[in-house]
Design an enzyme around this catalytic site. Structure first.
Site, PDB file in Angstrom:
ATOM      1  N   GLU A  30       0.829  -1.226   0.000  1.00  0.00           N
ATOM      2  CA  GLU A  30       0.000   0.000   0.000  1.00  0.00           C
ATOM      3  C   GLU A  30       0.855   1.264   0.000  1.00  0.00           C
ATOM      4  O   GLU A  30       0.511   2.252   0.664  1.00  0.00           O
ATOM      5  CB  GLU A  30      -0.951   0.023   1.200  1.00  0.00           C
TER       6      GLU A  30
HETATM    7  C1  LIG Z   1       2.367  -9.855   0.091  1.00  0.00           C
HETATM    8  C2  LIG Z   1       2.154  -8.737  -0.868  1.00  0.00           C
HETATM    9  C3  LIG Z   1       0.850  -8.357  -1.198  1.00  0.00           C
HETATM   10  C4  LIG Z   1       0.635  -7.329  -2.113  1.00  0.00           C
HETATM   11  N1  LIG Z   1      -0.652  -7.040  -2.516  1.00  0.00           N
HETATM   12  C5  LIG Z   1      -0.838  -6.181  -3.574  1.00  0.00           C
HETATM   13  C6  LIG Z   1      -2.133  -6.017  -4.162  1.00  0.00           C
HETATM   14  O1  LIG Z   1      -3.129  -6.575  -3.687  1.00  0.00           O
HETATM   15  N2  LIG Z   1      -2.244  -5.224  -5.252  1.00  0.00           N
HETATM   16  C7  LIG Z   1      -1.166  -4.571  -5.809  1.00  0.00           C
HETATM   17  O2  LIG Z   1      -1.337  -3.895  -6.807  1.00  0.00           O
HETATM   18  N3  LIG Z   1       0.075  -4.699  -5.266  1.00  0.00           N
HETATM   19  C8  LIG Z   1       0.260  -5.498  -4.174  1.00  0.00           C
HETATM   20  N4  LIG Z   1       1.516  -5.648  -3.626  1.00  0.00           N
HETATM   21  C9  LIG Z   1       2.625  -4.868  -4.172  1.00  0.00           C
HETATM   22  C10 LIG Z   1       3.121  -3.817  -3.206  1.00  0.00           C
HETATM   23  O3  LIG Z   1       2.191  -2.777  -3.085  1.00  0.00           O
HETATM   24  C11 LIG Z   1       4.511  -3.385  -3.683  1.00  0.00           C
HETATM   25  O4  LIG Z   1       5.382  -4.446  -3.374  1.00  0.00           O
HETATM   26  C12 LIG Z   1       4.973  -2.095  -3.063  1.00  0.00           C
HETATM   27  O5  LIG Z   1       4.181  -1.025  -3.526  1.00  0.00           O
HETATM   28  C13 LIG Z   1       6.448  -1.786  -3.356  1.00  0.00           C
HETATM   29  O6  LIG Z   1       6.746  -1.951  -4.703  1.00  0.00           O
HETATM   30  P1  LIG Z   1       7.999  -2.884  -5.124  1.00  0.00           P
HETATM   31  O7  LIG Z   1       7.834  -4.177  -4.404  1.00  0.00           O
HETATM   32  O8  LIG Z   1       8.097  -2.937  -6.581  1.00  0.00           O
HETATM   33  O9  LIG Z   1       9.250  -2.161  -4.514  1.00  0.00           O
HETATM   34  P2  LIG Z   1      10.084  -0.985  -5.225  1.00  0.00           P
HETATM   35  O10 LIG Z   1       9.146   0.024  -5.777  1.00  0.00           O
HETATM   36  O11 LIG Z   1      11.091  -1.584  -6.124  1.00  0.00           O
HETATM   37  O12 LIG Z   1      10.788  -0.344  -3.959  1.00  0.00           O
HETATM   38  C14 LIG Z   1      12.021  -0.863  -3.409  1.00  0.00           C
HETATM   39  C15 LIG Z   1      12.533   0.135  -2.373  1.00  0.00           C
HETATM   40  O13 LIG Z   1      12.761   1.404  -2.995  1.00  0.00           O
HETATM   41  C16 LIG Z   1      12.019   2.424  -2.354  1.00  0.00           C
HETATM   42  N5  LIG Z   1      11.527   3.362  -3.358  1.00  0.00           N
HETATM   43  C17 LIG Z   1      11.056   3.096  -4.588  1.00  0.00           C
HETATM   44  N6  LIG Z   1      10.667   4.224  -5.207  1.00  0.00           N
HETATM   45  C18 LIG Z   1      10.880   5.236  -4.342  1.00  0.00           C
HETATM   46  C19 LIG Z   1      10.672   6.646  -4.375  1.00  0.00           C
HETATM   47  N7  LIG Z   1      10.116   7.241  -5.439  1.00  0.00           N
HETATM   48  N8  LIG Z   1      11.018   7.373  -3.291  1.00  0.00           N
HETATM   49  C20 LIG Z   1      11.566   6.790  -2.211  1.00  0.00           C
HETATM   50  N9  LIG Z   1      11.785   5.457  -2.113  1.00  0.00           N
HETATM   51  C21 LIG Z   1      11.433   4.689  -3.167  1.00  0.00           C
HETATM   52  C22 LIG Z   1      10.880   1.716  -1.655  1.00  0.00           C
HETATM   53  O14 LIG Z   1      10.402   2.456  -0.528  1.00  0.00           O
HETATM   54  C23 LIG Z   1      11.535   0.398  -1.247  1.00  0.00           C
HETATM   55  O15 LIG Z   1      12.203   0.549  -0.042  1.00  0.00           O
HETATM   56  C24 LIG Z   1       1.744  -6.643  -2.676  1.00  0.00           C
HETATM   57  C25 LIG Z   1       3.044  -7.003  -2.316  1.00  0.00           C
HETATM   58  C26 LIG Z   1       3.258  -8.047  -1.442  1.00  0.00           C
HETATM   59  C27 LIG Z   1       4.672  -8.438  -1.132  1.00  0.00           C
END
Ligand SMILES: Cc1cc2nc3c(=O)[nH]c(=O)nc-3n(C[C@H](O)[C@H](O)[C@H](O)COP(=O)(O)OP(=O)(O)OC[C@H]3O[C@@H](n4cnc5c(N)ncnc54)[C@H](O)[C@@H]3O)c2cc1C
Length: 596
Positions: free
Chosen positions: A440
């Site tokens: 989220e």
């Molecule tokens: C168990 C689980 C359930 C989930 N359920 C859903 C769901 O129902 N629907 C859905 O759509 N998604 C879902 N997600 C996805 C989830 O919302 C994302 O994993 C999350 O938004 C982070 O994206 P990412 O994993 O690609 O990490 P990344 O975006 O690659 O981030 C990696 C790191 O970089 C940091 N970062 C990235 N961009 C920035 C920025 N602009 N400024 C500062 N820091 C930054 C992040 O804070 C993090 O620490 C789920 C994920 C999991 C693991």
């Protein structure tokens, strides 16, 4: 095995003191929220969550969800727990009356949801996404979509899923590639792969409504070219009668650290070029409209954190009463004494309790602000509550999530080595909590939202007004005694927070990377100080009730003790974060990329 008991007495108290739910009853639309109704709802939700749902928590963790070509199956025991929940009508508690809901305050729904998430956090992630789908469609759906879908979601016959993430589009939603191509009948053909979709497929409902972000051809790049689509697992007619499968497939389940009972799906849309979606809202408004669902989901993640933290606290307190080890300083008898008598164990339990109650109070204020922004008869007052709701949403999400991880970790520590062994169940709380700061919008993204957007809303009027109210409250506290101690730390904290906010707003103009580097520390300061303010308000009200002869002495004295403990042991961390929040980015970037 879980002995979770929903903390309905604390919920009721917080609803009275922080949400001022008795006053809300006078607002148009909330007339039904009488104190008798609130008490009866909490009683029944607490009973169901404790007796029917909580026993499924451990089983869900051990069995997990299973994938096959035919779809995803959940543990057998989930069916009864989910059906009982759906049958009781909890999904529509705060949904609009015009759409078949009960129109009660979200603040009350927040407590009800906490009961169920406390009982089984993995299972009830599903219903909270359904609530988001209901809210999204009532806000942006067409009349036809609302009439056909919402009644089915309210009964729980159908569920909802929120579908944003793709392998290359996590935090950066603007990178979404899923395609939506218009058909002559007004529908769109959807094609693409989404990952990490919670409850994207399962066997608890007859149909699943996927709210999907996708890109129409020729739209602008980035978030401006994204639209929102309603993509059902099975197609249906105007009356909601289910027809053919819609070429929506879960291709695999993620293997993950926690929430094993929640299916995290890799979803494929349109493998056979036969996946139909229907636009929700206007083309290209997808990102803005998704925020309706995401803002609610962010508060709900905070609630999920409180549910897990409460469970971890109860579990640890119960273990500490049974486990005997050594002689406890200051405790009579030869021993072995139960570890609850050791000062360090006692400190951890108090810390767990105080943080959980602080997070509950923050989310309660946030939820009540959302209610008042919606229902207050005066437009200017509505605007003030709207501003507070916006300000508090990243705090509810991040503080609730962090508290869950910290409290679950302290819970393991209370158990000693047995906390590291799966059989005791202490580890599950920790594993389940660890996702909360990630999904989220990661907590880092919440912090950026707080400092980058929320501090500047209406020229900074909302944070200034809120911190002023904290300052005025602390001045109203007695100068001496336990509450006098709380007063001193709270005064110092709010001054530091105010000063940090001023500095960050200035830094935003001259050194945006410095602002970003301090955002998380500032967010934590904000959460810690808000928690103290609200626990302080609870303590003052508890004292007032005691002075008025209220017989519930133990509960009320415990509220005062918990607030004072929080001020003494937890809140001072806020002042120490002033430096990290305002230091800028120089040292953060002082080592070359290649050496990290
Ligand atoms: C168990 C689980 C359930 C989930 N359920 C859903 C769901 O129902 N629907 C859905 O759509 N998604 C879902 N997600 C996805 C989830 O919302 C994302 O994993 C999350 O938004 C982070 O994206 P990412 O994993 O690609 O990490 P990344 O975006 O690659 O981030 C990696 C790191 O970089 C940091 N970062 C990235 N961009 C920035 C920025 N602009 N400024 C500062 N820091 C930054 C992040 O804070 C993090 O620490 C789920 C994920 C999991 C693991």
């Amino acid at each position: 095995m879980s002995s979770y008991r929903a903390p309905i007495k604390d919920m009721k108290f917080v609803l009275e003191v922080i949400a001022e739910i008795d006053g809300m009853q006078k607002m148009p639309g909330f007339e039904e929220a009488t104190s008798e109704t609130v008490a009866a709802i909490l009683e029944e939700a607490g009973r169901q969550a404790s007796e029917i749902v909580a026993p499924t928590n451990r089983i869900g963790d051990i069995e997990g969800c299973k994938w096959s070509e035919d779809g995803v199956t959940t543990p057998d025991c989930f069916k009864e727990a989910y059906n009982e929940y759906a049958k009781a009508g909890w999904l529509g508690l705060d949904a609009s009356v015009d759409h078949g809901g009960q129109g009660l305050p979200f603040a009350l729904q927040a407590s009800v949801l906490e009961c169920f998430l406390g009982g089984n956090s993995a299972l009830f992630l599903g219903p909270f996404l359904t609530m988001g789908t209901i809210f999204c469609l009532t806000s942006h759906g067409s009349i036809e979509q609302q009439q056909a879908i919402i009644p089915k979601l309210l009964t729980g016959e159908w569920t909802g899923a929120m579908v944003l993430t793709e392998p290359q589009a996590g935090t950066d939603i603007g990178a979404v590639k899923t395609k939506a191509t218009a058909n002559s009948d007004g529908s769109y053909s959807i094609k693409g792969t989404k990952i990490f979709i919670s409850w994207g497929d399962h066997d608890l409902s007859d149909n699943i409504i996927h709210i999907v972000l996708a890109r129409t051809p020729d739209g602008p790049p980035g978030t401006k070219g994204i639209s929102m689509f309603m993509v059902p697992k099975f197609r249906f007619d105007d009356a909601g009668k289910i027809g053919a499968a819609n070429d929506v497939k879960c291709v695999s389940l993620e293997h993950k650290l926690g929430i094993h009972g929640s299916p995290t799906c890799v979803m494929s849309y349109g493998d056979n070029d036969d996946c139909r979606g229907w636009l929700v809202g206007n083309e290209f408004d997808g990102m803005a409209n998704m925020f309706t669902m995401m803002n609610q989901a962010r508060v709900n993640v905070g609630i999920q954190g409180i549910g897990i933290a409460e469970g971890a606290y109860q579990h640890a307190a119960s273990y500490a009463k049974e486990r005997g080890q050594g002689r406890a300083i200051g405790h009579e008898g030869v021993g072995p004494h139960a570890i609850i008598h050791h000062a360090d164990v006692r400190r951890m339990l108090m810390s767990m309790r105080a943080k959980t109650e602080a997070a509950r109070a923050i989310v309660c204020l946030n939820a009540a602000a959302i209610d008042k922004a919606h229902a207050h008869p005066d437009a200017a007052v509505r605007n003030t509550w709207q501003g507070l709701a916006a300000l508090l949403t990243p705090i509810s999400k991040s503080f609730g999530a962090d508290v869950a991880v910290e409290v679950a970790s302290e819970g393991i520590q209370v158990h000693g080595g047995m906390g590291f062994i799966e059989e005791t169940g202490a580890a599950q709380f920790y594993r389940d909590a660890r996702i909360l700061p990630i999904y989220e919008g990661t907590n880092g993204v919440q912090a950026m939202d707080l400092v980058g957007r929320k501090l500047n809303l209406d020229g900074g009027a909302h944070w200034r007004l809120f911190l002023k109210s904290i300052g005025e409250f602390s001045e109203s506290l007695p100068a001496d005694g336990q509450l006098g101690d709380l007063r001193r730390v709270l005064e110092d904290s709010v001054v530091a927070l105010h000063d940090a906010a001023e500095r960050l707003v200035k830094m935003g103009a001259s050194n945006p990377r410095g602002l970003a580097a301090g955002a998380s520390a500032f967010q934590r300061m904000f959460g810690l100080t808000t928690g103290a303010f609200l626990l302080g308000r609870c303590a003052v009200e508890a004292q007032r009730r005691l002075d008025a002869g209220d017989k519930d002495e133990i509960f009320l004295k415990n509220k005062i003790a918990t607030a004072c403990f929080y001020a003494e042991q937890i809140l001072p961390a806020s002042i120490s974060l002033y430096g990290p929040a305002t230091a800028g980015d120089a040292l953060v970037f002082s080592i070359d990329d290649s050496d990290l």
